[in-house]
Design a protein around this motif. Structure first.
Motif, PDB file in Angstrom:
ATOM      1  N   PRO A  26      -4.101 -21.971 -72.328  1.00 29.27           N
ATOM      2  CA  PRO A  26      -4.332 -22.367 -73.709  1.00 29.27           C
ATOM      3  C   PRO A  26      -5.513 -21.610 -74.326  1.00 29.27           C
ATOM      4  CG  PRO A  26      -3.968 -24.278 -72.356  1.00 29.27           C
ATOM      5  CD  PRO A  26      -4.041 -23.113 -71.420  1.00 29.27           C
ATOM      6  N   HIS A  27      -5.326 -21.212 -75.565  1.00 24.81           N
ATOM      7  CA  HIS A  27      -6.347 -20.458 -76.290  1.00 24.81           C
ATOM      8  C   HIS A  27      -6.443 -21.080 -77.672  1.00 24.81           C
ATOM      9  CE1 HIS A  27      -7.889 -17.254 -78.782  1.00 24.81           C
ATOM     10  NE2 HIS A  27      -6.777 -17.305 -79.478  1.00 24.81           N
ATOM     11  N   SER A  28      -7.656 -21.303 -78.166  1.00 23.67           N
ATOM     12  CA  SER A  28      -7.743 -22.067 -79.417  1.00 23.67           C
ATOM     13  C   SER A  28      -8.231 -21.232 -80.585  1.00 23.67           C
ATOM     14  CB  SER A  28      -8.658 -23.263 -79.217  1.00 23.67           C
ATOM     15  OG  SER A  28      -9.919 -22.800 -78.856  1.00 23.67           O
ATOM     16  N   GLU A  29      -7.863 -21.680 -81.772  1.00 14.11           N
ATOM     17  CA  GLU A  29      -8.309 -21.053 -83.016  1.00 14.11           C
ATOM     18  C   GLU A  29      -8.520 -22.157 -84.039  1.00 14.11           C
ATOM     19  OE1 GLU A  29      -6.321 -17.779 -84.963  1.00 14.11           O
ATOM     20  OE2 GLU A  29      -5.829 -16.943 -82.998  1.00 14.11           O
ATOM     21  N   SER A  30      -9.253 -21.842 -85.102  1.00 14.12           N
ATOM     22  CA  SER A  30      -9.430 -22.818 -86.171  1.00 14.12           C
ATOM     23  C   SER A  30      -9.138 -22.154 -87.501  1.00 14.12           C
ATOM     24  CB  SER A  30     -10.860 -23.328 -86.212  1.00 14.12           C
ATOM     25  OG  SER A  30     -11.180 -23.911 -84.988  1.00 14.12           O
ATOM     26  N   SER A  31      -8.609 -22.921 -88.422  1.00 11.09           N
ATOM     27  CA  SER A  31      -8.382 -22.394 -89.757  1.00 11.09           C
ATOM     28  C   SER A  31      -8.338 -23.559 -90.736  1.00 11.09           C
ATOM     29  CB  SER A  31      -7.061 -21.620 -89.775  1.00 11.09           C
ATOM     30  OG  SER A  31      -6.742 -21.244 -91.090  1.00 11.09           O
ATOM     31  N   ARG A  32      -9.033 -23.407 -91.843  1.00 15.55           N
ATOM     32  CA  ARG A  32      -9.067 -24.416 -92.913  1.00 15.55           C
ATOM     33  C   ARG A  32      -9.316 -25.830 -92.380  1.00 15.55           C
ATOM     34  NH1 ARG A  32      -3.703 -23.270 -96.203  1.00 15.55           N
ATOM     35  NH2 ARG A  32      -3.082 -21.846 -94.557  1.00 15.55           N
ATOM     36  N   GLY A  33     -10.160 -25.952 -91.411  1.00 23.54           N
ATOM     37  CA  GLY A  33     -10.519 -27.276 -90.899  1.00 23.54           C
ATOM     38  C   GLY A  33      -9.544 -27.834 -89.880  1.00 23.54           C
ATOM     39  N   TYR A  34      -8.480 -27.106 -89.604  1.00 23.35           N
ATOM     40  CA  TYR A  34      -7.537 -27.550 -88.569  1.00 23.35           C
ATOM     41  C   TYR A  34      -7.731 -26.720 -87.306  1.00 23.35           C
ATOM     42  CZ  TYR A  34      -5.282 -30.270 -92.178  1.00 23.35           C
ATOM     43  OH  TYR A  34      -5.045 -31.188 -93.150  1.00 23.35           O
ATOM     44  N   ASN A  35      -7.471 -27.355 -86.182  1.00 21.70           N
ATOM     45  CA  ASN A  35      -7.574 -26.640 -84.904  1.00 21.70           C
ATOM     46  C   ASN A  35      -6.197 -26.367 -84.340  1.00 21.70           C
ATOM     47  OD1 ASN A  35     -10.423 -26.537 -84.704  1.00 21.70           O
ATOM     48  ND2 ASN A  35     -10.416 -28.732 -84.279  1.00 21.70           N
ATOM     49  N   MET A  36      -6.103 -25.232 -83.647  1.00 27.74           N
ATOM     50  CA  MET A  36      -4.831 -24.829 -83.042  1.00 27.74           C
ATOM     51  C   MET A  36      -5.064 -24.470 -81.589  1.00 27.74           C
ATOM     52  SD  MET A  36      -3.392 -22.183 -85.817  1.00 27.74           S
ATOM     53  CE  MET A  36      -4.942 -21.894 -86.609  1.00 27.74           C
ATOM     54  N   VAL A  37      -4.109 -24.790 -80.763  1.00 29.73           N
ATOM     55  CA  VAL A  37      -4.151 -24.314 -79.378  1.00 29.73           C
ATOM     56  C   VAL A  37      -2.815 -23.640 -79.088  1.00 29.73           C
ATOM     57  CG1 VAL A  37      -4.272 -24.987 -76.960  1.00 29.73           C
ATOM     58  CG2 VAL A  37      -5.771 -26.082 -78.604  1.00 29.73           C
ATOM     59  N   PHE A  38      -2.873 -22.378 -78.678  1.00 26.83           N
ATOM     60  CA  PHE A  38      -1.659 -21.620 -78.345  1.00 26.83           C
ATOM     61  C   PHE A  38      -1.535 -21.468 -76.844  1.00 26.83           C
ATOM     62  CE2 PHE A  38      -3.431 -19.533 -82.135  1.00 26.83           C
ATOM     63  CZ  PHE A  38      -2.368 -19.652 -83.009  1.00 26.83           C
TER      64      PHE A  38
END
Lengths: 262, 183
Positions: A222-234
């Motif tokens: 898992p690798h995470s990113e953030s954008s516009r206050g939301y978090n993502m894990v790919f």
């Protein structure tokens, strides 16, 4: 030998850091100097106390999680910075008197740089675009009436619902027992194709998990990113891309991703 | 998403090589900044720095590599947040060497309590505290310590000698205070 000098060497002796000659000198001195022998004895005792006093401070349990999260964020930021900088850092050709050997070398260097950089830039740009699309889909799904096509907490209802609607079968698992109940699913559209979106919930926070077939059969952590206050894990597993998006913290999302992988 | 995979790979390798030494990193930071909360911040900052420099990591002992970064980060923190304390600590006053009597010494060493030892170590000037922690708790050799703090091996031995001497002195004082109170 004077005692002042020895009191320093005594510590080298205590730590087993002296060479053979000095070790022998100190041992000889210790036999004739009760002051130094006394000092050595008290330092040995002090060391024993030191080791039995449990002075070692272990890292608190949450620290590793926080560090992992900040590292993966840093990784994302770096990748973005690199992709923005690459066009500028390309060497600009200078006008000079022609030196054919230098020209040939420059052409080869340019070719090498282009070959090294361009594919990366393209991919990075694409990856960022997909990340933006995913956050967009997540936000759209939160508008009234957009979250589900099929509303069910039963994985055996949600999974068959996708049959015939997609050219792949997404993995569907309920995680109610772990505090992340499955609440439904819907069709979505990402990266020019139809994808599965599974909806989970953590307390009052909805989580969208987007799933679509990968280009290659590779697994990744898992690798995470953030954008516009939301978090993502790919992550990638079993030939599928998976991406969880939510307003939950990155560490909770990662925990969720790990539970899905169990 | 190749970008995601690439980044996850580099972060994964970092986690595999560096994070097993998190306890060592925290222990050093905790003893240098003397506060659990600040130590956590320092370790987190140090790990982030380590991750940024990770491409330049050429192998070798990852613990020593990480500890060096933790040490630098701790000192930056102290300079920024407690500059006065740091300057005072480095002011090494040479104490008159009063060799304690054998009796006092014997009482001291038999009854060293963990709490007292902990307090005495915390009171030591940072440069002595640091070598003691690296030697006694982390078990580093003189050479490893010398490389880490950028001084000759002989200086490490001198600092240890003075640090231990001060520690013993401070323990004796604490012991005396306790027995006064007890009476």
């Amino acid at each position: 030998m004077v005692c002042d000098d020895n009191s320093r060497l005594l510590h080298g002796y205590l730590d087993g850091e002296l060479d053979l000659v000095r070790t022998l000198e100190i041992e000889e001195h210790l036999e004739t100097c009760p002051d130094c022998a006394q000092q050595l004895w008290s330092q040995q005792t002090l060391r024993k106390a030191f080791r039995s006093a449990s002075l070692y401070e272990r890292a608190p349990s949450g620290l590793a999680v926080r560090i992992r999260a900040s590292i993966s964020q840093e990784g994302t930021r770096e990748a973005r910075a690199t992709s923005q900088l690459t066009p500028i850092t390309m060497p600009a050709p200078k006008r000079q008197t022609w030196n054919w050997l230098a020209v040939a070398a420059a052409i080869m260097l340019m070719a090498l740089l282009t070959w090294r950089i361009i594919p990366g830039t393209e991919n990075r740009g694409k990856s960022d675009l997909i990340a933006e699309e995913l956050v967009g889909s997540h936000i759209r799904s939160l508008q009234p009436g957009h979250l589900f096509d099929v509303q069910s907490t039963d994985q055996h209802t949600v999974k068959p619902w996708f049959d015939g609607k997609l050219d792949f079968s997404p993995p569907v698992r309920d995680l109610t027992g772990d505090g992340f109940p499955l609440i439904g699913g819907r069709l979505d559209y990402v990266d020019h194709r139809a994808v599965a979106a599974l909806v989970y919930q953590r307390h009052q926070h909805p989580i969208n998990v987007f799933i679509w077939p990968a280009d290659k059969q590779t697994d990744s952590n898992p690798h995470s990113e953030s954008s516009r206050g939301y978090n993502m894990v790919f992550w990638e597993r079993g030939g599928m891309y998976l991406c969880a998006v939510s307003d939950l913290s990155t560490s909770e999302l990662k925990q969720f991703a790990q539970l899905l992988e169990k | 998403m190749p970008n995601a995979i690439e980044q996850a790979g580099s972060a994964g390798r970092f986690e595999e090589i560096v994070l097993p030494h998190l306890d060592a990193a925290y222990n050093l930071a905790r003893w240098l900044v003397r506060n659990t909360h600040d130590a956590e911040d320092v370790v987190q900052e140090a790990c982030l720095r380590a991750f940024r420099f990770f491409s330049g990591y050429q192998g070798g002992d990852p613990r020593a590599w990480l500890l060096k970064i933790v040490r630098n980060t701790s000192y930056s923190f102290l300079e920024k947040n407690r500059p006065v304390a740091l300057a005072e600590e480095f002011d090494e006053k040479v104490h008159v060497r009063d060799v304690p009597t054998i009796d006092a010494e014997a009482i001291m060493v038999r009854n060293v309590e963990s709490r007292m030892l902990r307090e005495s170590l915390e009171e030591l000037p940072v440069n002595f505290r640091e070598v003691l922690v690296l030697r006694e708790l982390e078990g580093l050799s003189y050479k490893e310590i010398a490389e880490m703090i950028g001084v000759p091996v002989g200086t490490v031995m001198s600092s240890l000698a003075r640090g231990r001497y001060r520690l013993r002195e401070s323990l004796l004082r604490a012991r005396a205070r306790e027995s006064m109170r007890g009476l």
